[in-house]
Design a protein around this motif. Structure first.
Motif, PDB file in Angstrom:
ATOM      1  N   VAL A 110      30.949  41.337  33.079  1.00 38.24           N
ATOM      2  CA  VAL A 110      32.673  40.377  33.490  1.00 38.24           C
ATOM      3  C   VAL A 110      32.646  42.165  34.482  1.00 38.24           C
ATOM      4  N   ARG A 113      33.484  37.045  36.248  1.00 36.37           N
ATOM      5  CA  ARG A 113      31.747  36.857  35.476  1.00 36.37           C
ATOM      6  C   ARG A 113      30.356  36.331  36.136  1.00 36.37           C
ATOM      7  N   GLY A 119      26.233  37.134  32.590  1.00 30.27           N
ATOM      8  CA  GLY A 119      27.618  37.018  31.897  1.00 30.27           C
ATOM      9  C   GLY A 119      28.358  38.438  32.076  1.00 30.27           C
ATOM     10  N   LEU A 135      37.802  35.377  37.484  1.00 34.21           N
ATOM     11  CA  LEU A 135      38.642  35.363  36.032  1.00 34.21           C
ATOM     12  C   LEU A 135      40.433  35.785  36.571  1.00 34.21           C
TER      13      LEU A 135
END
Length: 65
Positions: free
Chosen positions: A57, A51, A55, A38
């Motif tokens: 982060v 990520r 799922g 990201l």
């Protein structure tokens, strides 16, 4: 094992340990496989944000193998 401050060292599919936002105070690490990187910059002093495939982060603290 290396730290996760340099984006070039992190690839999709790698196993890493990350700090979740909620765990920053406790220092607890969560291990998983990178799905998406990201952070756009090549370096981040607190770790590159990723990520995981599950799922979650967080910022990479350790790159495994």
């Amino acid at each position: 094992m290396t730290d996760g401050q340099n984006r070039a060292q992190i690839k999709s599919g790698q196993t890493v340990s990350i700090f979740l936002k909620k765990d920053q105070r406790t220092g607890a690490l969560t291990q998983g496989v990178v799905k998406t990187i990201l952070t756009k910059s090549p370096f981040h002093p607190h770790g590159i944000k990723v990520r995981l495939k599950n799922g979650l982060v967080g910022r990479v603290k350790v790159i495994h193998g």
